[in-house]
Scaffold this motif. Structure first.
Motif, short mmCIF file in Angstrom:
data_model
loop_
_atom_site.label_atom_id
_atom_site.label_comp_id
_atom_site.label_asym_id
_atom_site.label_seq_id
_atom_site.Cartn_x
_atom_site.Cartn_y
_atom_site.Cartn_z
N ASP A 257 0.83 -1.21 0.00
CA ASP A 257 0.00 0.00 0.00
C ASP A 257 0.87 1.26 0.00
OD1 ASP A 257 -2.40 -1.28 -0.16
OD2 ASP A 257 -3.23 -0.49 1.72
N VAL A 258 1.98 1.20 0.70
CA VAL A 258 2.90 2.36 0.71
C VAL A 258 3.51 2.53 -0.69
CG1 VAL A 258 5.12 3.19 1.63
CG2 VAL A 258 3.37 2.31 3.19
N TYR A 259 3.86 1.40 -1.33
CA TYR A 259 4.41 1.50 -2.70
C TYR A 259 3.34 2.10 -3.63
CZ TYR A 259 7.61 -2.02 -0.75
OH TYR A 259 8.49 -2.71 0.04
N SER A 260 2.08 1.73 -3.41
CA SER A 260 1.02 2.29 -4.26
C SER A 260 0.93 3.81 -4.08
CB SER A 260 -0.34 1.68 -3.94
OG SER A 260 -0.31 0.30 -4.12
N MET A 261 1.03 4.27 -2.83
CA MET A 261 0.96 5.72 -2.59
C MET A 261 2.18 6.41 -3.22
SD MET A 261 -0.89 8.16 -1.56
CE MET A 261 -2.06 8.15 -0.22
N ILE A 262 3.34 5.76 -3.16
CA ILE A 262 4.54 6.34 -3.80
C ILE A 262 4.27 6.51 -5.30
CG2 ILE A 262 6.95 5.86 -4.45
CD1 ILE A 262 7.32 4.59 -1.67
N GLU A 263 3.65 5.49 -5.92
CA GLU A 263 3.33 5.56 -7.35
C GLU A 263 2.41 6.74 -7.65
OE1 GLU A 263 4.54 4.20 -10.13
OE2 GLU A 263 5.92 3.51 -8.55
N VAL A 264 1.38 6.91 -6.81
CA VAL A 264 0.43 8.01 -7.01
C VAL A 264 1.18 9.35 -6.95
CG1 VAL A 264 -1.56 9.23 -6.03
CG2 VAL A 264 -1.53 6.73 -6.09
N ILE A 265 2.02 9.50 -5.94
CA ILE A 265 2.72 10.77 -5.74
C ILE A 265 3.70 11.02 -6.89
CG2 ILE A 265 4.26 12.01 -4.18
CD1 ILE A 265 2.98 10.67 -1.86
N LYS A 266 4.38 9.95 -7.32
CA LYS A 266 5.31 10.10 -8.45
C LYS A 266 4.57 10.49 -9.72
CE LYS A 266 9.32 7.26 -7.41
NZ LYS A 266 9.92 5.95 -7.59
N THR A 267 3.38 9.90 -9.90
CA THR A 267 2.58 10.20 -11.09
C THR A 267 2.23 11.69 -11.14
OG1 THR A 267 1.69 8.01 -11.05
CG2 THR A 267 0.41 9.58 -12.28
N LEU A 268 2.10 12.30 -9.96
CA LEU A 268 1.77 13.74 -9.93
C LEU A 268 2.99 14.59 -10.30
CD1 LEU A 268 -0.30 13.73 -6.61
CD2 LEU A 268 -1.21 13.82 -8.93
N GLY A 269 4.16 13.93 -10.38
CA GLY A 269 5.37 14.66 -10.79
C GLY A 269 6.26 15.01 -9.62
N ILE A 270 6.07 14.29 -8.52
CA ILE A 270 6.82 14.60 -7.30
C ILE A 270 7.94 13.59 -7.10
CG2 ILE A 270 6.58 14.63 -4.77
CD1 ILE A 270 3.67 15.66 -5.42
N GLN A 271 9.07 14.11 -6.60
CA GLN A 271 10.21 13.22 -6.38
C GLN A 271 10.06 12.50 -5.03
OE1 GLN A 271 13.88 15.47 -6.47
NE2 GLN A 271 14.97 13.57 -5.99
N VAL A 272 10.12 11.17 -5.07
CA VAL A 272 10.04 10.38 -3.84
C VAL A 272 11.18 9.39 -3.84
CG1 VAL A 272 8.57 8.90 -2.39
CG2 VAL A 272 7.52 10.40 -4.07
N GLU A 273 11.88 9.28 -2.72
CA GLU A 273 13.03 8.37 -2.66
C GLU A 273 13.10 7.72 -1.29
OE1 GLU A 273 17.16 9.83 -3.14
OE2 GLU A 273 16.23 10.97 -4.79
N TRP A 274 13.52 6.45 -1.27
CA TRP A 274 13.83 5.81 0.03
C TRP A 274 15.24 6.25 0.39
CZ3 TRP A 274 10.29 3.42 2.95
CH2 TRP A 274 9.17 2.86 2.34
N LYS A 275 15.42 6.84 1.58
CA LYS A 275 16.77 7.22 2.03
C LYS A 275 17.45 6.02 2.67
CE LYS A 275 17.66 11.29 0.89
NZ LYS A 275 18.66 11.42 -0.13
N ASP A 276 16.67 5.24 3.41
CA ASP A 276 17.12 3.93 3.88
C ASP A 276 15.87 3.08 3.94
OD1 ASP A 276 15.85 4.14 6.44
OD2 ASP A 276 17.49 5.39 7.13
N SER A 277 15.96 1.90 4.55
CA SER A 277 14.85 0.96 4.39
C SER A 277 13.52 1.47 4.95
CB SER A 277 15.21 -0.39 5.00
OG SER A 277 15.47 -0.18 6.36
N ASN A 278 13.54 2.44 5.87
CA ASN A 278 12.27 2.92 6.41
C ASN A 278 12.11 4.45 6.36
OD1 ASN A 278 12.78 0.24 8.38
ND2 ASN A 278 10.77 0.47 7.45
N THR A 279 13.01 5.12 5.65
CA THR A 279 12.94 6.58 5.62
C THR A 279 12.63 7.07 4.21
OG1 THR A 279 14.58 6.62 7.37
CG2 THR A 279 14.19 8.70 6.24
N LEU A 280 11.57 7.82 4.11
CA LEU A 280 11.13 8.33 2.80
C LEU A 280 11.41 9.82 2.71
CD1 LEU A 280 7.59 7.22 1.61
CD2 LEU A 280 9.77 6.84 0.46
#
Ligand code: UD1
Length: 420
Positions: free
Chosen positions: A52-75
């Motif tokens: 579900d978190v990956y799905s939200m990342i996809e939605v946010i990326k689709t809007l044109g926003i940069q999203v990155e994992w900094k480490d295994s639990n930090t976005l």
């Protein structure tokens, strides 16, 4: 194609050991959406690695926003400059919570186009409260070809009353109202921990929200919000599921990184069922059970009532209790799909409208079963842990939406569970 993986669980082993609870899925999802309200970077810690978190990342990326994992639990979310305001059907159909970007989009870009979420396995789940709320703030809403389009010149605060304390609608309106002109008052607001956390996060960004955790939330609009660092709270539903797992198997499990206050209703019901719940530290409880499980009745309610998201798991526990229990589902109209599969494993469950009547049986037996939704799937895993023989659970992708590495965590507690 959906993931064809299955769980094979051989029951009979009391769970022993320690389990560490991950960050709260539902809190992470709304806080990720709230990051769109600023143009500055937000850093979120303790974000669970879930589909579900990956799905939200996809939605946010689709809007044109940069999203990155900094480490295994930090976005790391950088919404500096984006202008896409559309969340397409392909994404919203995989996760209804994608709809939570609507409030932030209306506030930040003054328009949004979001696929209308359909019904789902647990009920019709309309979004009428969200839409009425946006309209009260001045948005013009039209539904066209399966999409909801919203446009507004200036959001203006207003008084909004919900017929039911909807978690999602409270969150969506609260987010939109942070950047509205004037003051918004939400009456009959949801009091859930995830709403409190979202409000606390927004206040840290510079919003002016009061009344969090009560049924009247007041939001004074501000001109802009800033980026912040924030740590996501522990997942109360994951924690409750492991508590019930310890109880059902007659084990002794230490459950760490939880907030017992947010689990009060579950703890009280476990104690009524004869399970020992010992507070070890502020964030740790030990669940133990060496006795017969007593039958107890449950009514799901909005927080602080018993959570609908633990109803299915509790039904597994009651299926081997001594006596008859009644579970009443007051939040969603169709949330008993798991009962049919529990019956296949030998449980004695009758459904009458919103009530299920569970006559405890001595034992459950393994059978091939299918997860039909996230929490119902978890209930089948719990049943598998005590069933005689090897239970095969298909459609485990439902379970992966909300439980981080469930088979690994259960194996560490001694369960015989494999993913194939
Ligand atoms: C959230 C949780 C979900 C949990 C549920 C109830 C997330 C991502 N999901 O879902 O895990 O099971 O709260 O605790 O946080 N309703 C309407 N019209 C609306 C909105 C809701 O009629 O516009 C009804 C729903 O159909 C349901 C009830 O209100 O019967 C409560 O739903 P709601 O609290 O909104 O659930 P979600 O936010 O979708």
């Amino acid at each position: 194609m959906q993931n064809p993986e299955r769980f094979f669980i051989t029951g009979g082993k009391p769970l022993q050991g320690t389990v560490i609870i991950d960050g709260a899925k539902n809190s992470a999802l709304s806080i990720m959406a709230a990051c769109l309200l600023t143009s500055e970077v937000c850093v979120l810690e303790n974000v669970p690695q879930l589909t579900d978190v990956y799905s939200m990342i996809e939605v946010i990326k689709t809007l044109g926003i940069q999203v990155e994992w900094k480490d295994s639990n930090t976005l790391y979310i950088d919404p500096d400059d984006f202008n896409n305001y559309e969340a397409p059907y392909e994404l919203v159909k995989t996760m209804r919570a994608s709809f939570l970007v609507m409030g932030p989009l209306i506030a930040r870009l003054k328009k949004a186009k979001i696929s209308l979420p359909g019904g789902c396995a647990i009920g019709a789940r309309p979004v009428d409260f969200h839409l009425k709320g946006f309209q009260s703030l001045g948005a013009n809403i039209v539904t066209e070809k399966g999409y909801i389009k919203a446009e507004v010149k200036n959001l203006v605060g207003n008084d909004i009353y919900f017929d039911f304390p909807s978690l999602g609608a409270t969150e969506n309106i609260m987010m939109a109202a942070t950047l509205a002109e004037g003051t918004t008052m939400i009456e009959n607001a949801a009091k859930d921990p995830e709403v409190i956390e979202l409000g606390t996060f927004l206040n840290k960004m510079g919003a002016q929200i009061s009344g969090l955790g009560t049924d009247i939330i007041t939001i004074k609009g501000v001109k802009e919000l800033k980026g912040v660092h924030y740590r996501i709270i522990p997942d109360r539903i994951e924690a409750g599921t492991y508590m019930i797992a310890a109880a059902i198997t007659g084990g002794v499990v230490e459950i760490k990184h939880i907030n017992p206050y947010y689990l009060k209703s579950c703890i009280v019901k476990l104690e009524e069922a004869g399970i020992n719940v010992d507070n070890k530290e502020d964030d740790t409880v030990i669940i133990s059970n060496s006795d017969i499980i007593k039958s107890v009745d449950i009514k799901t309610m909005p927080f602080p009532g018993f959570p609908t998201d633990l109803q299915a798991q509790f039904m597994s526990l009651m299926s081997i209790a001594n006596g008859t229990s009644i579970i009443t589902e007051n939040v969603f109209e169709n949330r008993f799909a798991h009962a049919g599969d529990l019956r296949r494993m030998g449980a004695d469950i009758k459904i009458e409208g919103r009530n299920s009547i569970i006559k405890g049986v001595k034992k459950l037996s393994a059978a091939p079963v299918m997860a039909s939704d996230l929490r119902g799937g978890a209930a089948l895993v719990l049943a598998g842990l005590i069933a005689e023989g090897t239970t095969e659970i298909s459609r485990v992708y439902h379970i992966d939406r909300g439980y981080v590495k469930i088979e690994e965590k259960l194996r560490e507690l001694g369960a015989h569970i494999r993913r194939v």
